[in-house]
Design an enzyme around this catalytic site. Sequence first.
Site, PDB file in Angstrom:
ATOM      1  CG  ASN A  22      -0.196  -0.059   2.506  1.00 35.48           C
ATOM      2  OD1 ASN A  22       0.550   0.855   2.835  1.00 35.48           O
ATOM      3  ND2 ASN A  22      -0.357  -1.153   3.237  1.00 35.48           N
ATOM      4  CG  ASP A  71      -6.841  -5.244   6.177  1.00 36.27           C
ATOM      5  OD1 ASP A  71      -6.381  -5.315   7.339  1.00 36.27           O
ATOM      6  OD2 ASP A  71      -7.380  -4.228   5.718  1.00 36.27           O
ATOM      7  CE  LYS A 126       8.876 -11.659 -14.318  1.00 31.76           C
ATOM      8  NZ  LYS A 126       9.462 -11.233 -15.558  1.00 31.76           N
ATOM      9  CG  PHE A 147      -2.483   5.647  13.479  1.00 28.14           C
ATOM     10  CD1 PHE A 147      -1.682   5.358  14.572  1.00 28.14           C
ATOM     11  CD2 PHE A 147      -2.383   6.898  12.893  1.00 28.14           C
ATOM     12  CE1 PHE A 147      -0.803   6.299  15.079  1.00 28.14           C
ATOM     13  CE2 PHE A 147      -1.503   7.852  13.381  1.00 28.14           C
ATOM     14  CZ  PHE A 147      -0.716   7.554  14.474  1.00 28.14           C
ATOM     15  CE  LYS A 181     -10.812   0.155  10.937  1.00 26.61           C
ATOM     16  NZ  LYS A 181     -10.221   0.934   9.863  1.00 26.61           N
ATOM     17  CE  LYS A 212      -8.487  -3.426  14.270  1.00 21.01           C
ATOM     18  NZ  LYS A 212      -7.493  -3.459  13.199  1.00 21.01           N
TER      19      LYS A 212
END
Length: 400
Positions: free
Chosen positions: A207, A276, A286, A320, A334, A338
């Site tokens: 990301n 995730d 490859k 975060f 969250k 969590k």
Amino acid sequence: MLTGKKITVGIAGGIAAYKAAELVSGLVKNGADVRVVMTASAREFIQPLTFSALSGNTVYTDMFDSSHRYGVTHIELAQNADLLVVAPATANIIAKAANGIADDLLSTIILAANIPVMICPAMNTVMYNNPVVQQNIEKLCQLGCRIVGPNSGILACGAKGPGRMSEPREILQAIKRFFAPDLAGVNILVSAGPTREPLDPVRYLTNRSSGKMGYNLARAAAERGGNVVLVSGPVNLPPPAGVELIKVETAEQMRRAMLDNFSAADIVLKAAAVADYRPKHAAGEKIKKNDDAVALQLVKNPDILAELGQLKKHQILVGFAAETGNIQEYARKKLEQKNLDMIVANNVSEEGAGFDVDTNIVTIIYRNGDMKKLPRMSKYAVAQSILDEVTAYRSERFGK
Ligand code: PMT
């Protein structure tokens, strides 16, 4: 709080020089013995008389002024003090400091300093964003200088963005923290950056996290005296000074490193953007370009933060939340799911916030529903504000 501290304040030539008057006044009110040094450009913005009146001391402007009672002014001011603060620090003085140029009194004092140096950048946004300036600031950081600010906002030149000198009260706070580090002896575990989930030996899923938020947290925590362990995914950032860096690639490796360091941690700040999902099978060779379309099968990665939330004992756990809508609602979920003490929510679709930018716009949400919304600030300033909240929460909760 600063009684008996000798502080040399260097003022370079920027419009923020007028704010240095408030800084000097604040330092003196807090008991510091302040000596002010001004460059020729600084004197175009504000008169030395202001600073001699506020500090009660001679203001130093000239390398070769024989009227000073000190024998060798630049050595005295650079070595017989507890701290050298340069505010405002222009692109020019930063460049000189980073490259060992000593062509006036202030730059010579910086070069001769064997005391801690704090630099408070102030300049136009385009100048501040110039890679040369960024490299110079980075170099000073690596050499152990403390960088305070800049803030983001509307600048005197009309530009909007990072470059405003930190407010005098913020600089004063940073100076107080320097002399009385509020995280001394506290173990802080930070995660930063993205994870990479391999598809084959040359490809991976990842990301846009640059690691900047997490690295600024680690740097600010170390500056405040914390023992910092930084678990970092692959990023292009130099490790912050005084921080133990553990490099990882995948979510599973990050999980392992976080678990290994969790029991010793007092505070955990989880700024990393963990993938995730990961490919179910990472090919050993490859993958060849044979078919027009390929289907990837993904499996869920462990939720590291949720696992830490289950294991939590004495730790303060800060997560975060990277959201693009319904920020507070999703962030609160969250926080509950969590088992966090607080969550830092950022709207990553907002300009100047989230992934791969130097600033962030965050809301800090507590378990009891309290919230603190911060304006757009540099990630360093955001990191300091998060640590302010965490230390206040910690002393309220544990009396520490
Ligand atoms: O790195 P930068 O370019 O500076 O960008 C900063 C940032 C946008 C990455 C940062 O501010 C941020 O929002 N980090 C959290 C990103 C994220 O993964 O958010 P989330 O809402 O998907 O996850 C919530 C929390 O759970 C996060 O603390 C995350 O670290 C944690 N998590 C998520 C998934 C997972 N498998 N394990 C986790 O521990």
